[in-house]
Scaffold this active site. Structure first.
Site: not given
Ligand code: EPZ
Length: 417
Positions: A22-23, A116, A121, A306, A398
């Site tokens: 998916k990702n 969220c 997020r 995940d 999803r």
């Molecule tokens: C991706 O989410 C994945 N989703 C998530 O999978 C996965 O858990 C995550 O990466 C971590 O590996 C998709 O790829 C669609 P991040 P993403 O930006 O990109 C903080 C699933 O179950 N952050 O690496 O949203 C954020 O709050 C999903 O398949 C900021 O602070 O993850 C979090 O604490 C869930 N500011 C941390 O970084 C930003 O601008 C990791 O977020 C962006 C992120």
């Protein structure tokens, strides 16, 4: 609202080909907006999040269809630059359309993404990087308006956190930008590497994908291509958890053990045998699981957040105690209270959860509230004595393709109502 009825403690056996990721699919679908011609994506999973991504592409005027298991996307007719709030709220992955849309149309109107359930997020890292590349971004009335009338330009971006989505958005904004972009502290997930492999096949110039520093030299145009999406490492970890809690031996096909390098040792610590060869895994559970002592979720190549919920379900029926430290998201233990309804013994303090393994779980009505939590609850129900009813499986769908059919093909007793 559909739900699963699960009768637990059925031993599993057989082989499963692991679905596409998916990702990886979501950023690659966004990337098609940067190409001329017809893209053919093989091994793209049939999921509600992928459907949502196709709806966004069609809304923007692209042609997107599914034929014989492949997704065909042609974006030459792309005309829009606004993604409505309803679409943005459907999934977190919608934010990854921003970089590509802004690059292609020089303007993008979006709202804050949904998803969220794990915490606030934020998208501050995305927006800060795009501003550094020449985008003007304002937020008012719930709309984020981005514009780059003179096109985007290469920039040196240092991420304070190796955000997966931000890394993807920067890469998508950079491949057609004017000049070179350097991302320091980039995310290294395999899904990023897969996105870069696809873009390189389209003619992009990207160096260091999958490493902490990625360099992108902007090119003039990209040509559509055919690409096979990598397998989903989190689905593989979930299937391994299912086999672990049912004392089973199963075979997983089409999955890279490299992508599971931080997950396999956890199962081995639990007493499972994991034999990997030529993209296949033979997984054999012990009669009695031993509790892994400590699991910290980390950016790749660390243990993936995940996989936390499915592995927590396994540790809840292992001998001993496991400490989980959730370092990625603020609020990713929503499944704990529901696991306790099945008889699990888990206490949570902030980002730390302590799981004391119990001899057995007992079926009960349980409710999913997010995607991977749903998977964890399903795994626990497979371990539980008696019948469980799992609601909220729309969350599961999803990210997991026809999962009840997959589990039933291995011998589980799961019925979708
Ligand atoms: C991706 O989410 C994945 N989703 C998530 O999978 C996965 O858990 C995550 O990466 C971590 O590996 C998709 O790829 C669609 P991040 P993403 O930006 O990109 C903080 C699933 O179950 N952050 O690496 O949203 C954020 O709050 C999903 O398949 C900021 O602070 O993850 C979090 O604490 C869930 N500011 C941390 O970084 C930003 O601008 C990791 O977020 C962006 C992120």
């Amino acid at each position: 609202m559909s739900r699963y009825i699960i009768n637990g403690r059925k031993r599993l056996s057989g082989e499963v080909e692991v679905q596409g990721s998916k990702n990886s699919s979501l950023p690659i679908l966004a990337a098609t907006m940067l190409t001329k011609g017809e893209n053919v994506l093989f091994h793209c999973p049939v999921l509600s999040d992928v459907d949502a991504a196709l709806r966004i592409l069609r809304y923007l005027g692209c042609e997107a269809s599914v034929q014989n298991g492949a997704v065909l996307v042609r974006t030459d007719s792309l005309s829009g630059c606004e993604i409505p709030d309803a679409f943005m709220r459907e999934m977190r992955g919608s934010i990854v359309f921003l970089g590509a849309l802004l690059s292609r149309q020089r303007r993008a109107l979006i709202s804050h993404p949904g998803g969220c359930e794990l915490g606030p997020r934020p998208i501050d890292l995305h927006l800060k990087a795009l501003r550094a590349m020449g985008a003007e971004i304002s937020e008012r009335y719930g709309v984020i308006e981005c514009s780059a009338e003179n096109g985007l330009r290469g920039a040196d971006v240092a991420l304070s956190f190796p955000s997966v989505g931000a890394t993807e958005n920067i890469i998508l904004a950079a491949v057609l930008a004017d000049g070179t972009t350097t991302i320091t502290n980039a995310a290294r997930e395999p899904e990023i590497t897969d996105l870069c492999d696809y873009l390189t096949s389209c003619g992009a110039e990207i160096y260091g994908a999958g490493e902490g520093c990625v360099v992108i030299n902007g090119v003039k145009s990209l040509s559509a291509c055919s690409h096979t999406i990598i397998s989903d490492r989190i689905v593989a970890a979930t299937l391994m958890s299912a086999a672990a809690v049912t004392g089973s031996e199963i075979y997983l096909g089409g999955i890279s053990s490299t992508h599971l390098a931080s997950i396999i040792p956890v199962f081995e610590e639990a007493g499972c045998e994991v034999f990997c060869r030529d993209g296949c895994i033979r997984f054999k559970a012990p009669e009695r699981l031993r509790a892994p002592s400590l699991i910290r979720t980390m950016p790749y190549p660390g243990f993936p957040t995940d996989a936390q919920a499915p592995v927590m379900a396994m540790s809840s029926v292992a001998g001993g105690s496991t400490v989980f430290v959730e370092n990625i998201f603020e609020n990713r233990f929503k499944h704990v209270s529901e696991l306790c309804r099945l008889g699990a013994d888990i206490s949570v303090e902030g980002r730390v959860a302590v799981v004391k393994g119990v001899k057995g779980l007992y079926g009960a009505p349980i409710k999913a509230q997010e995607l991977r939590g749903a998977a964890g609850l399903l795994i626990a129900a497979l371990a539980a004595e008696g019948k469980s009813e799992l609601t909220g499986i729309n969350y599961l769908e999803r990210g997991y393709e026809s999962f009840e059919q997959t589990l039933c093909s291995l011998g589980a007793d799961v019925v979708k109502i």
